[in-house]
Design a protein around this motif. Structure first.
Motif, PDB file in Angstrom:
ATOM      1  N   GLY A   1      35.900  34.191  36.921  1.00 58.20           N
ATOM      2  CA  GLY A   1      35.981  35.522  37.518  1.00 58.20           C
ATOM      3  C   GLY A   1      37.408  35.933  37.815  1.00 58.20           C
ATOM      4  O   GLY A   1      37.777  37.107  37.639  1.00 58.20           O
ATOM      5  N   GLU A   2      38.233  34.983  38.243  1.00 56.67           N
ATOM      6  CA  GLU A   2      39.642  35.288  38.521  1.00 56.67           C
ATOM      7  C   GLU A   2      40.382  35.663  37.245  1.00 56.67           C
ATOM      8  O   GLU A   2      41.152  36.642  37.216  1.00 56.67           O
ATOM      9  CB  GLU A   2      40.299  34.069  39.184  1.00 56.67           C
ATOM     10  N   VAL A   3      40.148  34.899  36.179  1.00 54.92           N
ATOM     11  CA  VAL A   3      40.841  35.162  34.912  1.00 54.92           C
ATOM     12  C   VAL A   3      40.427  36.521  34.348  1.00 54.92           C
ATOM     13  O   VAL A   3      41.278  37.319  33.924  1.00 54.92           O
ATOM     14  CB  VAL A   3      40.544  34.036  33.907  1.00 54.92           C
ATOM     15  N   ILE A   4      39.128  36.802  34.351  1.00 51.60           N
ATOM     16  CA  ILE A   4      38.647  38.080  33.816  1.00 51.60           C
ATOM     17  C   ILE A   4      39.222  39.248  34.617  1.00 51.60           C
ATOM     18  O   ILE A   4      39.624  40.276  34.063  1.00 51.60           O
ATOM     19  CB  ILE A   4      37.112  38.112  33.823  1.00 51.60           C
TER      20      ILE A   4
ATOM     21  N   ILE B   1      43.300  39.511  33.827  1.00 51.85           N
ATOM     22  CA  ILE B   1      43.765  39.942  32.510  1.00 51.85           C
ATOM     23  C   ILE B   1      43.308  41.347  32.165  1.00 51.85           C
ATOM     24  O   ILE B   1      43.717  41.904  31.144  1.00 51.85           O
ATOM     25  CB  ILE B   1      43.297  38.961  31.407  1.00 51.85           C
ATOM     26  N   GLY B   2      42.458  41.940  32.998  1.00 52.74           N
ATOM     27  CA  GLY B   2      42.033  43.309  32.761  1.00 52.74           C
ATOM     28  C   GLY B   2      40.965  43.461  31.718  1.00 52.74           C
ATOM     29  O   GLY B   2      40.804  44.555  31.147  1.00 52.74           O
TER      30      GLY B   2
ATOM     31  N   PRO C   1      39.050  40.429  40.926  1.00 56.73           N
ATOM     32  CA  PRO C   1      39.232  38.980  40.808  1.00 56.73           C
ATOM     33  C   PRO C   1      38.523  38.227  41.944  1.00 56.73           C
ATOM     34  O   PRO C   1      38.260  38.776  43.015  1.00 56.73           O
ATOM     35  CB  PRO C   1      40.756  38.803  40.894  1.00 56.73           C
ATOM     36  N   SER C   2      38.231  36.977  41.682  1.00 52.67           N
ATOM     37  CA  SER C   2      37.523  36.163  42.670  1.00 52.67           C
ATOM     38  C   SER C   2      38.320  36.035  43.959  1.00 52.67           C
ATOM     39  O   SER C   2      37.743  35.995  45.053  1.00 52.67           O
ATOM     40  CB  SER C   2      37.247  34.774  42.094  1.00 52.67           C
TER      41      SER C   2
END
Length: 291
Positions: free
Chosen positions: A52-55, A58-59, A68-69
């Motif tokens: 969730g943080e990565v998604i 990176i937009g 983000p998480s």
């Protein structure tokens, strides 16, 4: 002349110590798989949060829809010290607890009756199987027409949804009671009510507790869903999420409140499992020996 071998007697203390060592080994074997499950669960949650943080960073998805998480966790940390949100949590938990209590008060006696009287069970079985699949949330418009107060609407629907797992578990548990103690009690002249309360009920109690634990999660889901769908109240986690979703840029609030609701359900289930194992330790020990 035959030789006679001299056998050295083993001290009783050695046998006791050996049994204690074996018991300690069995306890360690039980703790290791449980610790492994906990570690795997924590790793799974961390991987989910990392994705969730990565998604969010990176937009890949607009942050106004999927933050983000880290932003969700920070918002959740602020919510758990927010007085207004805690009041909503207390409102939801109160409606959940009352609905679950009503379901248990209705389902346990009815389940004992139906389980001990097969002809009555067969007479009402079709009605039970007709009502049980109906989702509680589908009854929201009908219940709103009959009940005006939000708390009573939530309690009624939570009780309706929770009554079925408890009822079905109780019926089947009564039917699976060992017939030998029942026949022995009947040979001593005990009546049906005495046999039910003194012979059947102790055997049925662990299964009733399991039904209540399963029903507790269902009742919490229905309570929050009722608040979300009805939308006519002023308090509750569902109302809080509904109000937050109506405002743009508050996706982190929605996800944080939903995450806290999920955490509440997890903690309730965890507490009920611990209470269930503490109250009916003999039952789980017997199941462990059987397996």
């Amino acid at each position: 002349m035959a030789d006679r071998s001299v056998r050295t007697p083993v001290p009783a203390t050695d046998s006791i110590a050996g049994s204690r060592i074996r018991a300690a080994g069995q306890r360690n074997e039980k703790k290791q798989p449980r610790a492994g499950r906990i570690v795997r669960g924590v790793v799974g949650v961390l991987v989910f949060l990392l994705i969730g943080e990565v998604i969010g960073r990176i937009g890949l998805v607009d942050r106004s829809y999927l933050p983000p998480s880290s932003a969700v966790l920070a918002r959740a940390a602020r919510l758990i010290v927010n007085g207004g949100f805690l009041h909503d949590v207390g409102w939801t938990l109160t409606a959940w607890a009352v609905g679950l209590l009503i379901a248990a008060v209705i389902a346990v006696p009815v389940g004992l009756l139906l389980g001990s009287l097969p002809f009555v069970n067969s007479a009402v079985r079709m009605l039970i199987e007709f009502l049980r699949p109906i989702p509680a949330v589908a009854l929201i418009p009908l219940v709103i027409l009959m009940i005006a107060e939000q708390a009573q609407i939530e309690q009624t629907l939570a009780a309706y949804a929770a009554v079925w797992p408890i009822l079905i578990n109780t019926i089947y548990a009564v039917g699976d009671v060992d017939p030998v103690p029942r026949e022995m009690a009947r040979s001593f002249g005990m009546g049906r009510l005495v046999i039910l309360t003194r012979v059947a009920l102790p055997s049925v109690a662990p299964f009733v507790a399991t039904g209540i634990r399963v029903a507790s999660s269902i009742a919490l889901i229905v309570t929050i869903s009722t608040e979300l769908i009805s939308g006519g109240g002023e308090h509750g986690i569902g109302i809080f999420i509904l109000n937050a979703s109506a405002n743009a840029g508050q996706a982190d609030v929605v996800f944080a409140a939903a995450g806290i609701a999920g955490l509440l359900g997890f903690l309730i289930d965890l507490a009920m499992r611990a209470l269930e194992r503490r109250l009916f330790r003999w039952h789980f020990e017997r199941l462990g020996r059987a397996s």
